[in-house]
Design a protein around this motif. Structure first.
Motif, PDB file in Angstrom:
ATOM      1  N   GLU A  31       1.028  -1.259  -0.105  1.00 38.90           N
ATOM      2  CA  GLU A  31       0.339  -0.059  -0.309  1.00 38.90           C
ATOM      3  C   GLU A  31       0.887   1.600   0.021  1.00 38.90           C
TER       4      GLU A  31
ATOM      5  N   THR B 126       3.739   1.302  -1.042  1.00 35.43           N
ATOM      6  CA  THR B 126       4.670   1.408  -2.402  1.00 35.43           C
ATOM      7  C   THR B 126       3.330   1.921  -3.427  1.00 35.43           C
ATOM      8  N   ARG B 127       2.507   1.634  -3.366  1.00 34.18           N
ATOM      9  CA  ARG B 127       0.966   2.053  -4.616  1.00 34.18           C
ATOM     10  C   ARG B 127       1.061   3.326  -4.480  1.00 34.18           C
ATOM     11  N   THR B 128       0.875   4.197  -2.763  1.00 33.46           N
ATOM     12  CA  THR B 128       1.274   5.188  -2.790  1.00 33.46           C
ATOM     13  C   THR B 128       1.921   5.628  -3.152  1.00 33.46           C
TER      14      THR B 128
ATOM     15  N   ASN C 140       4.244   5.311  -4.950  1.00 38.79           N
ATOM     16  CA  ASN C 140       4.107   5.561  -6.594  1.00 38.79           C
ATOM     17  C   ASN C 140       2.933   6.356  -7.502  1.00 38.79           C
ATOM     18  N   GLU C 141       1.885   6.934  -7.208  1.00 38.17           N
ATOM     19  CA  GLU C 141       0.960   7.881  -7.303  1.00 38.17           C
ATOM     20  C   GLU C 141       1.755   9.019  -6.854  1.00 38.17           C
ATOM     21  N   ILE C 142       2.633   9.373  -6.288  1.00 34.03           N
ATOM     22  CA  ILE C 142       2.848  10.948  -5.587  1.00 34.03           C
ATOM     23  C   ILE C 142       3.727  11.236  -6.147  1.00 34.03           C
TER      24      ILE C 142
ATOM     25  N   ALA D 204       4.084  10.197  -9.357  1.00 37.58           N
ATOM     26  CA  ALA D 204       3.401  10.923 -10.677  1.00 37.58           C
ATOM     27  C   ALA D 204       2.856  11.849 -10.837  1.00 37.58           C
TER      28      ALA D 204
ATOM     29  N   ALA E  99       0.417  12.504  -7.975  1.00 40.05           N
ATOM     30  CA  ALA E  99      -0.253  13.004  -7.278  1.00 40.05           C
ATOM     31  C   ALA E  99      -0.258  13.389  -5.614  1.00 40.05           C
TER      32      ALA E  99
ATOM     33  N   LYS F 196      -2.027  12.363  -2.523  1.00 39.38           N
ATOM     34  CA  LYS F 196      -2.797  11.126  -2.300  1.00 39.38           C
ATOM     35  C   LYS F 196      -1.676  10.371  -0.934  1.00 39.38           C
TER      36      LYS F 196
ATOM     37  N   THR G  43       8.443  14.259 -17.173  1.00 40.96           N
ATOM     38  CA  THR G  43       7.609  14.628 -16.538  1.00 40.96           C
ATOM     39  C   THR G  43       8.389  15.704 -16.191  1.00 40.96           C
TER      40      THR G  43
END
Ligand code: ADP
Length: 472
Positions: free
Chosen positions: A201, A203-205, A207-209, A211, A213, A216, A413
């Motif tokens: 969880e 790690t996923r967050t 990655n989102e950050i 990218a 976000a 999050k 990016t």
């Protein structure tokens, strides 16, 4: 697909934990079993030895009280009861002659008389031996010793029952071990996955950050365990980073705001000096012209920074109306045609007649102009720039494709960050704000900008925008 999943699995901590736990469990079970097995085998043999010694003592006392005939009778009865295949008896008289003539055919390879007698002579204790006789499926345990002053008796019994007991114990352990490994594997895997779910969880967050976000956060559980503490620390870190970024943005925005008025005044004075001033020296005229020009560039940066800040904060007022995106792009292409010709670049437009959407005309014009300007700036002489509109119904895609220098994957990016420019030598004019502004304007209208690029081959920037907008 399956193989790839399997390969990915190899790199998971969950699998390694499961294998480690499984391995440690199996090894410790085997060690524990071996110890218990050894103890059990010793106890079983001790019990047999005690029985044999007791029997020998009984025979000795029978010999002294009742005589040889009773001993013989007792032996015959025992052989009958236990069967000649399971027990054997040998009795030697004072002259060393074997007194019994029983059937020893099931006991081939028993030791010679001399050997036994000399062994018995050499010790006071009853002689206990394990016999591994050739041709017999099971081993045997035997005792030999004196009964009465002149007689020697040896008798033994098959250890078949004991061996069966030990074999049953071994099989029971093997079945239990197999069942535990079969069940324990999946259960261990399930437990490891459950324990590590929190890490996934985070790690996923993260990655989102990464990218983009930044708002999050990881959901923090209520148990306060290691994972919850990791999530908490992670969230605190992101809060701090976000506060720093917001602080820095506010500072640049305030700076831009405060610079705007003095810059405008300097520019106005320089312009006035150019227009109305008394004809001065050539140097003074050049100074005034240069000052105006530099002020224009600085004001451009200041205004772009403020426009971005306004659009990102949601404070920008959108002027949503029915507009024709095809017309906007066509007009922009016409405007840039002269620059394209100067640079010997073919500027083509592949557009539908109309593409009616609801949006902010002025802001979209600036997005299109920025993308076209970049495409022409970063495409060498002889290249090609093409503008296309793809009408997907609810969504419109406008792409500007060029055959220019391209952008490396690492910079893809970053180019949308304020003031970021790929070329460190800054050979092309620009301030690094064009794409940030375009993206901020696109987002303000519910759209987005993506880029596909291969270094040295070219880039395609795509603006995706919803056809309908809520009026703002
Ligand atoms: P600039 O004012 O430098 O053009 P932008 O924000 O518009 O600033 O672009 C940021 C950087 O992205 C540019 O400096 C350039 O290196 C790169 N870039 C933008 N568009 C293209 C393109 N079409 N081809 C190659 N590089 C591009």
């Amino acid at each position: 697909m399956f193989l790839k999943k399997l390969r990915n699995l190899r790199h998971t901590l969950a699998l390694r934990l499961t294998l480690w736990y499984g391995g440690i469990f199996a090894v410790s079970s085997i060690v524990a079993f071996s110890i218990v097995y050894g103890l059990l085998a010793a106890v079983v043999q001790e019990r047999t030895d005690e029985e044999l010694e007791d029997d020998l003592e009984e025979f000795a006392s029978m010999m002294s009280t009742e005589g040889l005939a009773s001993v013989r009778e007792e032996i015959a009865a025992e052989v009958l009861e236990e069967e000649a295949t399971n027990v054997f008896f040998r009795l030697w008289g004072p002259d060393g002659r074997e007194l019994l003539g029983p059937d020893l055919s099931s006991w081939p390879g028993l030791a010679e008389t001399n050997e036994i007698l000399s062994k018995v002579d050499s010790t006071e204790e009853p002689l206990l031996e394990t016999l591994d006789l050739p041709g017999r499926e099971h081993g045997a345990r035997a005792v030999a010793g004196r009964i009465g002053p002149n007689f020697v008796l040896q008798f033994g019994q098959s250890t078949e029952d004991d061996e069966e007991l030990m074999a049953a114990f071994r099989n029971g352990f093997l079945i239990t071990l197999a069942a535990v490994v079969l069940l324990g594997g999946p259960i261990g895997w399930f437990m490891a996955r459950r324990a590590l779910r929190g890490v996934d969880e985070v790690t996923r967050t993260a990655n989102e950050i990464a990218a983009g976000a930044l708002d999050k956060r990881v959901a923090v559980g209520s148990q306060g365990d290691e994972i919850d503490r990791l999530a908490q620390a992670f969230n605190t870190m992101i809060d701090r980073i976000q506060a720093l970024i917001v602080g820095m943005r506010e500072m640049t925005d305030n700076l831009a705001h405060d610079l705007r008025s003095p810059l405008a005044r300097i520019r106005a004075s320089a312009e006035m000096a150019m227009i109305n001033g008394n004809p001065g020296t050539q140097d003074e005229a050049t100074l005034a012209a240069n000052t105006t020009e530099e002020c224009d560039r600085l004001l451009e940066i200041v205004n772009a920074t403020l426009d971005i800040a306004e659009a990102e904060s949601g404070a920008a007022r959108l002027n949503i109306a029915d507009i024709d995106l095809a017309e906007i792009v066509r007009d922009a292409c016409e405007l840039f045609q002269t620059i394209a010709e100067d640079r010997k670049i073919t500027l083509a437009a592949d557009l539908p007649e109309h593409c009616r959407i609801r949006g902010d005309r002025q802001k979209l014009q600036r997005v299109v102009a920025n993308l076209l300007d970049n495409a022409l700036k970063y495409t060498p002489v002889g290249g090609q720039v093409t503008a296309r509109i793809l009408d997907e119904g609810a969504q419109i895609r406008l792409s500007i494709e060029d055959t220019g220098v391209g952008i490396s994957p690492e910079e893809k990016t970053r180019i949308f960050e304020r003031f970021y420019r790929c070329d460190p030598s800054r050979s092309e004019q620009g301030n690094g704000l064009g794409l940030s502004l375009a993206l901020a304007f696109a987002r303000a209208q519910g759209g987005s900008i993506s880029v596909q690029s291969a270094p040295g081959e070219g880039s395609t920037f795509t603006l995706a925008i919803p056809r309908l907008q809520r009026s703002g």
